[in-house]
Design a protein around this motif. Sequence first.
Motif, PDB file in Angstrom:
ATOM      1  N   ALA A  95      43.567  38.714  41.881  1.00  0.00           N
ATOM      2  CA  ALA A  95      42.788  39.822  42.451  1.00  0.00           C
ATOM      3  C   ALA A  95      43.411  41.164  42.088  1.00  0.00           C
ATOM      4  O   ALA A  95      42.696  42.111  41.732  1.00  0.00           O
ATOM      5  CB  ALA A  95      42.690  39.661  43.972  1.00  0.00           C
TER       6      ALA A  95
ATOM      7  N   LEU B  51      42.513  41.915  38.614  1.00  0.00           N
ATOM      8  CA  LEU B  51      41.109  42.303  38.472  1.00  0.00           C
ATOM      9  C   LEU B  51      40.895  43.768  38.859  1.00  0.00           C
ATOM     10  O   LEU B  51      40.146  44.488  38.202  1.00  0.00           O
ATOM     11  CB  LEU B  51      40.213  41.407  39.337  1.00  0.00           C
ATOM     12  CG  LEU B  51      39.932  39.991  38.813  1.00  0.00           C
ATOM     13  CD1 LEU B  51      39.185  39.186  39.868  1.00  0.00           C
ATOM     14  CD2 LEU B  51      39.114  40.051  37.540  1.00  0.00           C
ATOM     15  N   VAL B  52      41.556  44.220  39.933  1.00  0.00           N
ATOM     16  CA  VAL B  52      41.405  45.620  40.345  1.00  0.00           C
ATOM     17  C   VAL B  52      41.904  46.540  39.237  1.00  0.00           C
ATOM     18  O   VAL B  52      41.230  47.502  38.859  1.00  0.00           O
ATOM     19  CB  VAL B  52      42.171  45.904  41.652  1.00  0.00           C
ATOM     20  CG1 VAL B  52      42.086  47.388  41.992  1.00  0.00           C
ATOM     21  CG2 VAL B  52      41.612  45.084  42.797  1.00  0.00           C
TER      22      VAL B  52
ATOM     23  N   THR C 151      28.178  47.544  40.166  1.00  0.00           N
ATOM     24  CA  THR C 151      29.509  46.937  40.077  1.00  0.00           C
ATOM     25  C   THR C 151      29.504  45.522  40.640  1.00  0.00           C
ATOM     26  O   THR C 151      30.008  44.585  40.021  1.00  0.00           O
ATOM     27  CB  THR C 151      30.526  47.806  40.835  1.00  0.00           C
ATOM     28  OG1 THR C 151      30.509  49.105  40.276  1.00  0.00           O
ATOM     29  CG2 THR C 151      31.913  47.219  40.736  1.00  0.00           C
ATOM     30  N   LEU C 152      28.913  45.351  41.839  1.00  0.00           N
ATOM     31  CA  LEU C 152      28.965  44.032  42.475  1.00  0.00           C
ATOM     32  C   LEU C 152      28.097  43.014  41.727  1.00  0.00           C
ATOM     33  O   LEU C 152      28.355  41.816  41.782  1.00  0.00           O
ATOM     34  CB  LEU C 152      28.526  44.133  43.938  1.00  0.00           C
ATOM     35  CG  LEU C 152      29.435  44.995  44.823  1.00  0.00           C
ATOM     36  CD1 LEU C 152      28.965  44.953  46.262  1.00  0.00           C
ATOM     37  CD2 LEU C 152      30.888  44.544  44.738  1.00  0.00           C
TER      38      LEU C 152
ATOM     39  N   ALA D 121      29.758  40.561  39.477  1.00  0.00           N
ATOM     40  CA  ALA D 121      30.648  39.537  40.037  1.00  0.00           C
ATOM     41  C   ALA D 121      30.325  38.145  39.499  1.00  0.00           C
ATOM     42  O   ALA D 121      31.236  37.367  39.194  1.00  0.00           O
ATOM     43  CB  ALA D 121      30.554  39.550  41.565  1.00  0.00           C
TER      44      ALA D 121
ATOM     45  N   ALA E 196      32.988  35.889  37.600  1.00  0.00           N
ATOM     46  CA  ALA E 196      33.400  34.626  38.215  1.00  0.00           C
ATOM     47  C   ALA E 196      33.175  33.462  37.250  1.00  0.00           C
ATOM     48  O   ALA E 196      34.028  32.567  37.133  1.00  0.00           O
ATOM     49  CB  ALA E 196      32.616  34.400  39.510  1.00  0.00           C
TER      50      ALA E 196
ATOM     51  N   ARG F  77      41.346  28.976  37.992  1.00  0.00           N
ATOM     52  CA  ARG F  77      41.527  28.522  39.386  1.00  0.00           C
ATOM     53  C   ARG F  77      41.202  27.038  39.439  1.00  0.00           C
ATOM     54  O   ARG F  77      40.117  26.631  39.092  1.00  0.00           O
ATOM     55  CB  ARG F  77      40.581  29.276  40.315  1.00  0.00           C
ATOM     56  CG  ARG F  77      40.861  30.750  40.370  1.00  0.00           C
ATOM     57  CD  ARG F  77      39.843  31.405  41.259  1.00  0.00           C
ATOM     58  NE  ARG F  77      40.219  31.331  42.664  1.00  0.00           N
ATOM     59  CZ  ARG F  77      39.421  30.967  43.641  1.00  0.00           C
ATOM     60  NH1 ARG F  77      38.210  30.562  43.372  1.00  0.00           N
ATOM     61  NH2 ARG F  77      39.841  30.976  44.883  1.00  0.00           N
TER      62      ARG F  77
ATOM     63  N   THR G 100      35.283  31.506  43.707  1.00  0.00           N
ATOM     64  CA  THR G 100      35.677  32.484  42.691  1.00  0.00           C
ATOM     65  C   THR G 100      34.819  33.734  42.796  1.00  0.00           C
ATOM     66  O   THR G 100      35.301  34.845  42.641  1.00  0.00           O
ATOM     67  CB  THR G 100      35.533  31.866  41.291  1.00  0.00           C
ATOM     68  OG1 THR G 100      36.252  30.633  41.281  1.00  0.00           O
ATOM     69  CG2 THR G 100      36.119  32.777  40.232  1.00  0.00           C
ATOM     70  N   ARG G 101      33.523  33.545  43.084  1.00  0.00           N
ATOM     71  CA  ARG G 101      32.631  34.709  43.206  1.00  0.00           C
ATOM     72  C   ARG G 101      33.077  35.624  44.338  1.00  0.00           C
ATOM     73  O   ARG G 101      33.112  36.840  44.196  1.00  0.00           O
ATOM     74  CB  ARG G 101      31.203  34.212  43.439  1.00  0.00           C
ATOM     75  CG  ARG G 101      30.200  35.325  43.545  1.00  0.00           C
ATOM     76  CD  ARG G 101      28.786  34.775  43.495  1.00  0.00           C
ATOM     77  NE  ARG G 101      27.805  35.843  43.589  1.00  0.00           N
ATOM     78  CZ  ARG G 101      27.241  36.218  44.718  1.00  0.00           C
ATOM     79  NH1 ARG G 101      27.555  35.630  45.854  1.00  0.00           N
ATOM     80  NH2 ARG G 101      26.347  37.193  44.721  1.00  0.00           N
TER      81      ARG G 101
ATOM     82  N   LEU H 173      36.100  35.901  45.544  1.00  0.00           N
ATOM     83  CA  LEU H 173      37.352  36.527  45.116  1.00  0.00           C
ATOM     84  C   LEU H 173      37.061  37.731  44.225  1.00  0.00           C
ATOM     85  O   LEU H 173      37.658  38.802  44.384  1.00  0.00           O
ATOM     86  CB  LEU H 173      38.208  35.496  44.373  1.00  0.00           C
ATOM     87  CG  LEU H 173      39.560  35.992  43.879  1.00  0.00           C
ATOM     88  CD1 LEU H 173      40.556  36.033  45.007  1.00  0.00           C
ATOM     89  CD2 LEU H 173      40.088  35.119  42.756  1.00  0.00           C
ATOM     90  N   VAL H 174      36.106  37.559  43.305  1.00  0.00           N
ATOM     91  CA  VAL H 174      35.766  38.649  42.386  1.00  0.00           C
ATOM     92  C   VAL H 174      35.100  39.794  43.156  1.00  0.00           C
ATOM     93  O   VAL H 174      35.400  40.971  42.917  1.00  0.00           O
ATOM     94  CB  VAL H 174      34.852  38.131  41.252  1.00  0.00           C
ATOM     95  CG1 VAL H 174      34.362  39.283  40.394  1.00  0.00           C
ATOM     96  CG2 VAL H 174      35.595  37.120  40.401  1.00  0.00           C
ATOM     97  N   LEU H 175      34.211  39.455  44.102  1.00  0.00           N
ATOM     98  CA  LEU H 175      33.573  40.508  44.911  1.00  0.00           C
ATOM     99  C   LEU H 175      34.618  41.315  45.675  1.00  0.00           C
ATOM    100  O   LEU H 175      34.538  42.553  45.743  1.00  0.00           O
ATOM    101  CB  LEU H 175      32.575  39.879  45.899  1.00  0.00           C
ATOM    102  CG  LEU H 175      31.244  39.420  45.317  1.00  0.00           C
ATOM    103  CD1 LEU H 175      30.449  38.640  46.364  1.00  0.00           C
ATOM    104  CD2 LEU H 175      30.422  40.606  44.829  1.00  0.00           C
TER     105      LEU H 175
ATOM    106  N   ALA I  46      37.787  41.750  44.849  1.00  0.00           N
ATOM    107  CA  ALA I  46      38.553  42.577  43.910  1.00  0.00           C
ATOM    108  C   ALA I  46      37.725  43.768  43.437  1.00  0.00           C
ATOM    109  O   ALA I  46      38.232  44.891  43.354  1.00  0.00           O
ATOM    110  CB  ALA I  46      39.012  41.734  42.720  1.00  0.00           C
ATOM    111  N   LEU I  47      36.430  43.546  43.163  1.00  0.00           N
ATOM    112  CA  LEU I  47      35.589  44.645  42.691  1.00  0.00           C
ATOM    113  C   LEU I  47      35.423  45.703  43.779  1.00  0.00           C
ATOM    114  O   LEU I  47      35.434  46.902  43.506  1.00  0.00           O
ATOM    115  CB  LEU I  47      34.213  44.124  42.249  1.00  0.00           C
ATOM    116  CG  LEU I  47      34.183  43.360  40.926  1.00  0.00           C
ATOM    117  CD1 LEU I  47      32.777  42.860  40.634  1.00  0.00           C
ATOM    118  CD2 LEU I  47      34.671  44.226  39.780  1.00  0.00           C
TER     119      LEU I  47
END
Lengths: 200, 187
Positions: A140, A143-144, A182-183, A186, A190, A199, B3-4, B6-8, B10-11
């Motif tokens: 995470a 990713l940021v 942005t979202l 995802a 992913a 993962r 995972t989705r 987790l990505v949300l 982080a974004l």
Amino acid sequence: MLTGLDIEGDTPLHRAPARAKLVGLFVAAVGLFLVSSPFLLGAAAIVAAGLYASTGIAPREAIRRVRFVLITVLLVAAANYLFHSAADALAVLFRLSALVLLAAAVTATTTISAFMDEITLMLRPLERFGLVRAADVSLAVGLVLRFAPEILARYADIREAHRARGLPVRPLGVLVPLVILTLRDADTIALAIDARGFRR
Amino acid sequence: MSTRDLVLVALFAAIIVVLGMLPPITLGFIPVPITAQSLGVMLAGCTLGARRGASACLLVVLLVAIGLPVLSGGRGGLAVFAGPTAGYLVGWVAGALVTGLIAERLVREGQPQLQQYLGFFLAAAVGGIGVVYLLGIAWLSYMSGKAFVETTLASLVFIPGDLIKAVAAALAGRAVLAGYPLLPART
């Protein structure tokens, strides 16, 4: 764009292990709150300033980093002086300044990866109970760092798009498309992570 | 956490970081400049719900702790946690959690618009202002020694700006819900 606040160097604080510095900072924080003599706390603040200077940080950068926090410390001290006594004010001023300077010294001499190693270690008990996975936390963080510059660029794009159409650039008019666009990424991100088997 | 998710998380943390890089807005009738970053905290709870919203804020707090200058004005590092206002930062996590919990219960897709606005505003005001100030003021009182009443009163100058942010979070939260719904529903 997003780089850590650690500065390169080979001072004693740089060579000290991250864990020792963090434990030392914690012990110092507890100790500073147990002492209330302005003289002892003043000495502690001088020592802390010396340690911060010993990191080899450029004076201007050193001040820029702690300026904001030290102003809030000063305001709190001023409130103590106005409504209580000068001794209380000095104790608060020196105690918090010492703590801020020590913390800044640790941040200036510890790399992001050294911090992440310590965090992984601290998460180990939680990991055993299946509450969190340390690998997820570092993923995470990565990713940021990867996407923050992209989101900033997208913010500029949306503003340009508004201008090009003669629309007024309002904070909300930019924020909403920024969040949605942005979202929406995802799912793709992913999928890419899962396809690479990061993962398990 | 998938995972989705987790990505949300982080974004959204990255969005909060970017909001901190934008210049603060000054409004004529409020003495303090408004930064968009705490608006991001309210919006995290309104958009992602309690669990993911709080995780996004926790991630930002972690980035600050490991020495990244991600707070507004390029602030970061452990020194932030040593200052008297650190409670407001740590309060973000609980604030986003409460915002999410309330939003998940009050707001649904397909409700009348007004009801969604009000639900999000209530969530942002209670979580993003109430809970954040509770933790922020508790910490500030402890750090400021004997003058805790005075410093607490002084911190109230930020309330009007934060109320404007709660309104903005409600407007943006509803627009995001209409465009890309992610908020989990809870009964």
